[in-house]
Motif scaffolding. Structure first.
Motif, short mmCIF file in Angstrom:
data_model
loop_
_atom_site.label_atom_id
_atom_site.label_comp_id
_atom_site.label_asym_id
_atom_site.label_seq_id
_atom_site.Cartn_x
_atom_site.Cartn_y
_atom_site.Cartn_z
N TYR A 18 5.67 -6.88 -2.03
CA TYR A 18 5.97 -6.11 -0.82
C TYR A 18 7.26 -5.33 -1.03
N PRO B 122 9.96 -3.05 1.28
CA PRO B 122 10.40 -2.40 2.52
C PRO B 122 10.69 -0.93 2.23
N GLU C 67 7.37 1.92 3.35
CA GLU C 67 7.03 0.50 3.30
C GLU C 67 5.64 0.39 2.67
#
Length: 224
Positions: A118, A120, A136
């Motif tokens: 992941y 941001p 993101e």
């Protein structure tokens, strides 16, 4: 059928809409205003329900094909330098999802998850050239029997404020199964080997777990 990621929002919206309809019925005397508020509330509920819909799709699993991971429109088909994982040239196929599309992400091929991360980031509009690198996003790599490693990237857009990713490193996954969800519009990028035979065209509408995005040269040569 509705996606599990929308259950809380759907229940909350249903309660609020029912409250607005009932309060308008008992406390607003002007007929046109009462009806207008009730209609607006019901329309909002319908929009939320359609956004979180999760249609059941029978998938004919095929190692020779990469299926669309999401519903939407093909907005990019080009050879690019993939800089996060492969660090080499790949064919990028990007699919843009509008708010009216089904927003379930599905595994484009069966295989084993090698990478899942992941990032941001910003919330640029999904078609912005820098959105793939600056927004993101999540990056997932699947090791497949015929294509080797393929990468797909869920990208948030200007309205999308939450990406849900179910892929875990080491997990065996099946083509077409639920891989996550992107709330309120965005796009998914696929990065495929250069010898992949692309089966879609620019601006073509695709259906997740149904439309073939790419196939292997072996299969293509056999057909020829």
């Amino acid at each position: 059928m509705f996606h599990k990621e929308g259950q809380r929002i759907i229940i909350t919206a249903f309660i609020l809409v029912c409250s607005v309809v009932m309060l308008a019925h008992y406390f607003i005397g002007t007929p046109w205003l009462k009806l207008s508020l009730q209609i607006v509330a019901l329309v909002i509920l319908i929009l939320i329900l359609q956004f979180f819909r999760n249609p059941t799709r029978k998938v004919i699993k095929n190692f020779d094909d990469i299926l669309a991971p999401v519903d939407g429109k093909v907005v990019v088909i080009e050879e690019v330098e993939e800089t996060e994982y492969f660090k080499d040239r790949r064919i990028q196929v990007s699919i843009f999802m509008s708010p009216i599309n089904v927003h379930v992400t599905r595994y484009p091929s069966s295989g084993v998850i090698k990478f899942s991360k992941y990032h941001p980031g910003k919330y640029l509009v999904a078609w912005h050239p820098k959105s793939s690198e600056e927004n993101e996003r999540t990056t997932i790599v699947v090791n497949t029997p015929k294509f080797g490693d393929i990468l797909y990237r869920q990208i948030a857009g200007a309205a999308a404020r939450r990406i849900v990713n179910y892929a875990e490193v080491g997990e065996s996954v099946q083509q077409g199964d639920d891989a996550g969800f992107i709330k309120f519009g965005s796009r998914v990028d696929l990065f495929l080997p250069l010898d992949s035979v692309i089966c879609v065209k620019l601006h073509q509408k695709v259906i997740g777990a149904k439309t073939c995005i790419a196939t292997t040269k072996v299969e293509k040569d056999h057909e020829d």
